[in-house]
Structure formats: C-alpha cells, structure tokens
Design an enzyme around this catalytic site. Sequence first.
Site, short mmCIF file in Angstrom:
data_model
loop_
_atom_site.label_atom_id
_atom_site.label_comp_id
_atom_site.label_asym_id
_atom_site.label_seq_id
_atom_site.Cartn_x
_atom_site.Cartn_y
_atom_site.Cartn_z
N ARG A 156 -7.58 -0.28 12.50
CA ARG A 156 -6.25 -0.12 11.93
C ARG A 156 -6.25 1.03 10.94
O ARG A 156 -7.29 1.44 10.43
CB ARG A 156 -5.81 -1.39 11.20
N ASN A 175 -5.53 2.65 7.29
CA ASN A 175 -5.50 2.25 5.89
C ASN A 175 -4.67 3.29 5.13
O ASN A 175 -3.53 3.53 5.48
CB ASN A 175 -6.93 2.11 5.35
N GLU A 211 0.83 -1.21 0.00
CA GLU A 211 0.00 0.00 0.00
C GLU A 211 0.86 1.26 0.00
O GLU A 211 2.04 1.22 0.36
CB GLU A 211 -0.90 0.03 1.24
N ASP A 266 -9.87 3.19 -5.05
CA ASP A 266 -9.00 2.87 -3.91
C ASP A 266 -8.01 4.02 -3.74
O ASP A 266 -8.41 5.16 -3.59
CB ASP A 266 -8.32 1.52 -4.16
N ASN A 274 -10.23 5.69 1.77
CA ASN A 274 -9.07 5.49 0.89
C ASN A 274 -8.70 6.79 0.18
O ASN A 274 -9.45 7.77 0.17
CB ASN A 274 -9.38 4.42 -0.15
#
Length: 314
Positions: free
Chosen positions: A114, A116, A27, A219, A166
């Site tokens: 968490r 991202n 990522e 995304d 995102n």
Amino acid sequence: MASIDSTPILFSIPTPHLHSSNFWLPESPLFDPTTGLVHFPDIPSRLIYTFNPSSPSPATSICTPDYIGAIFLSQHPDVFLCAAQFGIATVNKTTGDLNYVAYYYPPGKRERMRANDAAVDCKGRIWVGVMTSFGLGPPQEEGAIMVFDPKTMGLKVVKEPVAVPNGIVFSGDNGWCYIADTRKGIIYRYSFDAEKGELGEEEEWVKIQEEKHGKGAPDGMAVDKEDNLWVAMFNGCRVLRLHGETGEVMGRVEIQGSRQVACPRFAGRSLVITTGALVHMDAKLREECEFAGDVFVVPDVGVEGREIYQARLG
C-alpha cells in the site's frame, strides 16, 4: 550535545481541532489555498476528510474503495490525484470513485502493498513511499520509494528495499530532497535535480537519538519558507523543528494526549498535525491517550509553509 529538555517549546497543544473515536490513521494533510480548506485521508478507514482549520465546524468526508496514502491538488477541479493503495489514481472529490493510472507492482505483490506518505515536486511528479499493507504483520523490508512521471505515465523505483518510508519533502529551492526511514530512525538527504527528477547520493542527514530528539521515530515532515523541517515524532508526542542545513533541533511542538504523531503540514502560517490510533501497535493507546488519532492545529507558527505544487497527468 544538547538534550531535548533544553530545547525550546514553541507550542504546546492541549486539545485537538478534530476529535473522533473513529479516527485511526489520519495522514498527509493537504491545504488548498484557493478554498482555505484542508483535506486528509484516514488510511485504514478508506475515508477522505475535509475541514476548515480556521473554523470549529465539523469535518465532512467521502468514502473510497481502496486505501489512500496521500492526496494532491490537480489541474482538474473535480478530482484529486492520489497515492492510492495499489498505484497512482484520480479520486473524485464528490463520489470518492477511484481510477488508477499506474500500478506500483504487478499482480501478486500488488495485493500485499500500500501507499504511505507521498509528495509532489515542482514539475508535478508524485513521489510515494510504498510499504507492507495492513493485516500482514509488521512491515517487511519489501517496500520502496517510487516516482510517477506525468510525461511517461509510469512509475520508477528510486530507493529499495525499505520497510516504513515516510516524510518525502523538498527544499524551497528544489535543490534537496529529504526522506525519513521510520524503522531505522534516520532522515536521509539527497541532492535533487528538479529538471531530470533524479536524486543524488544518499546522505544520512539526521540519526534520531533519544537524548537529543526525545522518544519516537521520524514520520511525516513539512518544510517552511525558511527551509527548516518540521518532523513528526511517531510515539514521541511531538513535532520537532530542525534546521534545514545542519539538522539541529530549533524547537518543538508538544502534542498533549496523543502519542502516535504522524504528519505535520502547513496551511498558510497554521500547522495541521495528524496523529494515529493504531492500537495493534500499542494496546494501551486509547486508554492512555485521550486524543489518539485526532487532528491538531497550531493557528500561527510564525512562518508560512513552502509552495504547494499541483500533481500532473500527461
């Protein structure tokens, strides 16, 4: 309405730059213009990789104790600042040691969430999307977009609830902020007050439609120096280039052999594209996609990315 099939193919990438069966969810690539290197976390693996996008040399890696969603250049040469599993932290570039400086949530909720995707604005603030962590079933509408202010060393919620936040990016003049809600298939746009670190009214800027944008959901995103957006289409095998004002599709980058396209980032005029191999979301992914989870590079897309800012502490 123009269909995706009539959209120009800007590039078609047949093979990855980095291939590994150990990749799960690379990522948020980070380019360091002082070294020419790219760094990226593989979130579920708790690893940060480093590689040279201009060289065939293999990547190196360090291990971290917690998940890392995104990493950023900092004022301190030995550490990255990062959006880590439980909060904003420093991570030692050599050892992977983490030191939290602010937490997203108090104990209780903290353990099920968490980081991202995340971004740094022109004042060194960290904007981070927080979501349900791995192993807890499908993401719930319990996450948020938060901003870490280095002046106060605190986090503030700016948007909630959200399931899969995102692609937080800012326009070149720092007048706009764009955020993707992957589950809803929407890219939102907000006016941005850089001095105050505040977002204006929410605008549904682009609603993904299969006929127009192809399969998949928005995304990670990147902004080029012409203020256009490059948007990864998760489960769509492509990156779209969208006009920064109208949102219209200007072209597409086709990723061959990998479906879960996660995040594009500029490394000068190169475009680094990470992809996922989340087989719990797609049982046939590894079987059908030879390069699932791999990292792709377009050597020259004809335009540079916008300025890369340092994250700050204090």
